[in-house]
Design a protein around this motif. Structure first.
Motif, mmCIF file in Angstrom:
data_model
loop_
_atom_site.group_PDB
_atom_site.id
_atom_site.type_symbol
_atom_site.label_atom_id
_atom_site.label_comp_id
_atom_site.label_asym_id
_atom_site.label_seq_id
_atom_site.Cartn_x
_atom_site.Cartn_y
_atom_site.Cartn_z
ATOM 1 N N LEU A 1 1.080 4.557 7.312
ATOM 2 C CA LEU A 1 1.498 4.279 8.571
ATOM 3 C C LEU A 1 0.065 5.417 9.195
ATOM 4 O O LEU A 1 -0.822 5.048 10.012
ATOM 5 C CB LEU A 1 2.025 6.112 8.766
ATOM 6 C CG LEU A 1 2.156 6.997 9.815
ATOM 7 C CD1 LEU A 1 3.027 6.956 10.353
ATOM 8 C CD2 LEU A 1 2.745 8.061 9.343
ATOM 9 N N ALA A 2 -1.060 5.273 8.246
ATOM 10 C CA ALA A 2 -2.219 5.666 9.327
ATOM 11 C C ALA A 2 -3.441 4.747 9.753
ATOM 12 O O ALA A 2 -4.032 4.723 10.445
ATOM 13 C CB ALA A 2 -3.320 6.037 7.471
ATOM 14 N N THR A 3 -3.035 3.270 8.644
ATOM 15 C CA THR A 3 -3.799 2.045 9.542
ATOM 16 C C THR A 3 -3.240 2.344 10.860
ATOM 17 O O THR A 3 -3.578 1.832 11.677
ATOM 18 C CB THR A 3 -3.169 1.011 8.295
ATOM 19 O OG1 THR A 3 -3.318 0.930 7.675
ATOM 20 C CG2 THR A 3 -3.545 -0.655 8.847
ATOM 21 N N VAL A 4 -1.568 1.886 10.811
ATOM 22 C CA VAL A 4 -1.024 1.640 12.264
ATOM 23 C C VAL A 4 -1.820 2.962 13.536
ATOM 24 O O VAL A 4 -1.882 2.707 14.455
ATOM 25 C CB VAL A 4 0.415 1.852 12.468
ATOM 26 C CG1 VAL A 4 1.537 1.354 13.384
ATOM 27 C CG2 VAL A 4 1.435 0.807 11.604
ATOM 28 N N LYS A 5 -1.707 4.051 12.563
ATOM 29 C CA LYS A 5 -1.907 5.291 13.742
ATOM 30 C C LYS A 5 -3.314 4.827 14.275
ATOM 31 O O LYS A 5 -3.984 5.207 15.128
ATOM 32 C CB LYS A 5 -1.946 6.649 13.218
ATOM 33 C CG LYS A 5 -0.685 7.244 13.230
ATOM 34 C CD LYS A 5 -0.378 8.454 12.290
ATOM 35 C CE LYS A 5 0.540 9.174 12.761
ATOM 36 N NZ LYS A 5 0.556 10.069 11.715
ATOM 37 N N GLY A 6 -4.271 4.043 13.458
ATOM 38 C CA GLY A 6 -5.664 4.533 13.350
ATOM 39 C C GLY A 6 -6.047 2.725 14.380
ATOM 40 O O GLY A 6 -6.509 2.898 15.371
ATOM 41 N N TRP A 7 -5.138 1.587 14.300
ATOM 42 C CA TRP A 7 -4.634 0.749 15.356
ATOM 43 C C TRP A 7 -4.758 2.114 16.379
ATOM 44 O O TRP A 7 -5.092 0.883 18.461
ATOM 45 C CB TRP A 7 -3.174 -0.391 14.937
ATOM 46 C CG TRP A 7 -3.762 -1.086 14.036
ATOM 47 C CD1 TRP A 7 -5.068 -0.821 12.806
ATOM 48 C CD2 TRP A 7 -2.527 -1.656 13.008
ATOM 49 N NE1 TRP A 7 -5.420 -2.044 11.752
ATOM 50 C CE2 TRP A 7 -3.334 -2.235 11.955
ATOM 51 C CE3 TRP A 7 -1.095 -2.365 13.161
ATOM 52 C CZ2 TRP A 7 -2.404 -2.877 11.287
ATOM 53 C CZ3 TRP A 7 -0.732 -2.789 12.572
ATOM 54 C CH2 TRP A 7 -1.280 -3.198 11.071
ATOM 55 N N VAL A 8 -4.002 2.139 16.586
ATOM 56 C CA VAL A 8 -2.844 2.920 18.242
ATOM 57 C C VAL A 8 -4.279 3.952 18.897
ATOM 58 O O VAL A 8 -4.731 3.609 20.281
ATOM 59 C CB VAL A 8 -1.756 3.858 17.710
ATOM 60 C CG1 VAL A 8 -1.451 5.036 19.347
ATOM 61 C CG2 VAL A 8 -0.756 2.893 17.689
ATOM 62 N N ALA A 9 -5.165 4.047 17.537
ATOM 63 C CA ALA A 9 -6.021 5.456 18.156
ATOM 64 C C ALA A 9 -7.407 3.962 18.718
ATOM 65 O O ALA A 9 -7.743 5.158 19.715
ATOM 66 C CB ALA A 9 -6.719 6.341 16.839
ATOM 67 N N ASN A 10 -6.835 3.496 18.546
ATOM 68 C CA ASN A 10 -8.407 2.184 18.575
ATOM 69 C C ASN A 10 -7.483 1.475 20.280
ATOM 70 O O ASN A 10 -8.466 0.829 21.042
ATOM 71 C CB ASN A 10 -8.465 1.403 18.105
ATOM 72 C CG ASN A 10 -9.526 1.907 16.640
ATOM 73 O OD1 ASN A 10 -10.173 2.721 17.071
ATOM 74 N ND2 ASN A 10 -9.821 0.720 15.547
ATOM 75 N N GLY A 11 -6.866 1.957 21.111
ATOM 76 C CA GLY A 11 -6.145 1.888 22.252
ATOM 77 C C GLY A 11 -6.093 -0.082 22.118
ATOM 78 O O GLY A 11 -6.035 -0.293 23.074
ATOM 79 N N VAL A 12 -5.105 -0.003 21.168
ATOM 80 C CA VAL A 12 -4.884 -1.599 20.570
ATOM 81 C C VAL A 12 -4.599 -1.902 22.352
ATOM 82 O O VAL A 12 -3.110 -1.612 22.768
ATOM 83 C CB VAL A 12 -4.229 -1.882 19.601
ATOM 84 C CG1 VAL A 12 -2.518 -0.609 19.479
ATOM 85 C CG2 VAL A 12 -3.730 -3.231 19.249
ATOM 86 N N ARG B 1 0.977 -1.149 0.169
ATOM 87 C CA ARG B 1 0.371 0.284 0.175
ATOM 88 C C ARG B 1 0.546 0.900 0.385
ATOM 89 O O ARG B 1 0.327 2.040 -0.387
ATOM 90 C CB ARG B 1 -1.111 0.310 0.915
ATOM 91 C CG ARG B 1 -1.448 -1.400 1.289
ATOM 92 C CD ARG B 1 -2.634 -1.104 0.220
ATOM 93 N NE ARG B 1 -3.778 -2.405 0.438
ATOM 94 C CZ ARG B 1 -4.583 -3.064 -0.256
ATOM 95 N NH1 ARG B 1 -4.639 -2.801 -1.340
ATOM 96 N NH2 ARG B 1 -5.271 -4.138 0.165
ATOM 97 N N GLY B 2 2.084 1.062 0.103
ATOM 98 C CA GLY B 2 2.890 2.482 0.720
ATOM 99 C C GLY B 2 3.661 2.522 1.570
ATOM 100 O O GLY B 2 2.286 2.713 3.303
ATOM 101 N N ALA B 3 3.624 3.841 2.016
ATOM 102 C CA ALA B 3 4.557 4.131 3.888
ATOM 103 C C ALA B 3 3.088 5.154 4.270
ATOM 104 O O ALA B 3 2.759 4.965 5.312
ATOM 105 C CB ALA B 3 5.603 4.840 3.373
ATOM 106 N N ASP B 4 2.797 6.079 3.571
ATOM 107 C CA ASP B 4 1.919 6.660 4.289
ATOM 108 C C ASP B 4 0.783 6.482 3.915
ATOM 109 O O ASP B 4 -0.507 5.985 5.233
ATOM 110 C CB ASP B 4 1.742 7.928 2.764
ATOM 111 C CG ASP B 4 2.425 8.955 2.951
ATOM 112 O OD1 ASP B 4 3.739 9.149 3.439
ATOM 113 O OD2 ASP B 4 2.623 10.203 1.549
#
Length: 347
Positions: free
Chosen positions: A198-209, A192-195
């Motif tokens: 990064l958005a995906t991983v930030k979303g995991w973090v935002a969901n309080g993983v 998918r590319g780096a950007d």
């Protein structure tokens, strides 16, 4: 049968000492099926049920083996340090990126083998025939069926779909230092590319993983209902089901509507400085063909050889489309994956 040099030659000792290594390395162990004068020395980062398959190989061929175990990086460093005086005949790893790196470092010998070309799919082996995948694992979504329905998942991009706010407070995953996590993120960078990654991983973090230290702990948390969904290697579920058949965890094959489920491999290559390259090749060929089931079944892994059936426990998980494996992406994008995890605040 070719004779071997006496093990642990003085020159090999000097070579390793010159770069600060010891024999055996810290964290390494020796498993000798053929004694200290074994025909083949396997430097292996793989530690799953080694004895059975290799005893079968010894019994069938008369070729004895000895293992020196450690992690990918230290074993590769040792092979490089020992150079022409080294004992290694086969380098075996548990990550496609590590195999790619070994090829890039020039420690593996290209081999021409019709048996391996036929047995191992093209994306699971090196295009230059330096290494070959031998066992495959899938890293996919796991869920508690009392709390989650399959329709709740994004069937196209399931990994990115876990960044959806509907999973807030419901998600468990592995830590950022895990090779499993890094390889998954590296594969998403390649896809998918780096950007976007990064958005995906930030979303995991935002969901309080909720970060777990290992896959077994993660599956037990899903079973107990302390989290609803997570990502683990498939074989950990198979192991837990053998112990607890009523475990409240089911697999959902990720991203079947698009790229497919992320996979990684254990694999091996013949070391360039091997004294017994023909026998080393014979071993790798055997593991990919006659020895496939013996090599993968004990750990509930998938055979890379498509003519070999998966063992019964994982066969019940059903068929799935796998994401094409890019060893180069796993290896060359690993640093980018680590950077993304750090930038996203993923622990």
């Amino acid at each position: 049968m070719p004779s071997r040099r006496p093990p642990r030659t003085a020159r090999a000792l000097a070579a390793t000492a010159a770069v600060g290594l010891t024999l055996p390395l810290a964290g390494c162990g020796v498993l000798g099926l053929g004694g200290s004068n074994a025909d083949l020395q396997i430097y292996s980062a793989r530690h799953y049920d080694l004895e059975g398959a290799f005893k079968d190989f010894q019994d069938e061929t008369g070729v004895s083996v000895e293992f020196i175990s450690g992690n990918d990086a230290e074993l590769l460093q040792r092979i490089k340090a020992e150079g022409a005086d080294g004992e290694a005949d086969v380098f075996m790893t548990v990550d496609a990126g590590a195999l790619w790196n070994a090829g890039e470092e020039g420690v593996l010998k290209p081999v021409e083998s019709a048996a391996l070309t036929e047995a191992v799919p093209a994306d699971l082996r090196d295009s230059g025939n330096q290494w070959f995948g031998l066992a495959m694992r899938a890293r996919t979504t796991m869920y508690n069926p009392d709390k989650v329905k399959p329709a709740d998942f994004d069937p196209k991009d399931t990994y990115a779909g876990l960044a959806d706010p509907k999973w807030k407070g419901r998600l468990c995953m592995r830590d950022s230092t895990s090779a499993y996590t890094q390889s998954l993120v590296a594969s998403l960078v390649g896809l998918r590319g780096a950007d976007a990654t990064l958005a995906t991983v930030k979303g995991w973090v935002a969901n309080g993983v909720d970060i777990k230290s290992n896959d077994v702990e993660l599956l037990k948390a899903i079973d107990a209902g302390t989290c609803d969904v997570g990502i683990t290697n498939h074989y950990y579920l198979a192991r837990e089901l053998e112990k607890k058949p009523d475990l409240k965890v089911k697999p959902f094959w990720a991203s079947q509507g698009d790229a497919g489920t992320h996979v990684n491999i254990s694999g091996a290559g013949v070391v360039k400085t091997s004294d017994n390259a023909a026998q080393a090749q014979q071993l790798v060929e055997w593991l990919a063909t006659k020895g496939q089931s013996a090599f993968v079944d004990g750990n509930h892994e998938y055979p890379v050889n498509e003519s070999v059936e998966p063992e019964p426990v994982i066969a019940k998980f059903g068929e799935f489309k796998r994401m094409p494996l890019s060893a180069e992406a796993y290896g060359s994008q690993n640093a980018e994956a680590v950077k993304i995890l750090s930038e996203a605040g993923y622990k």
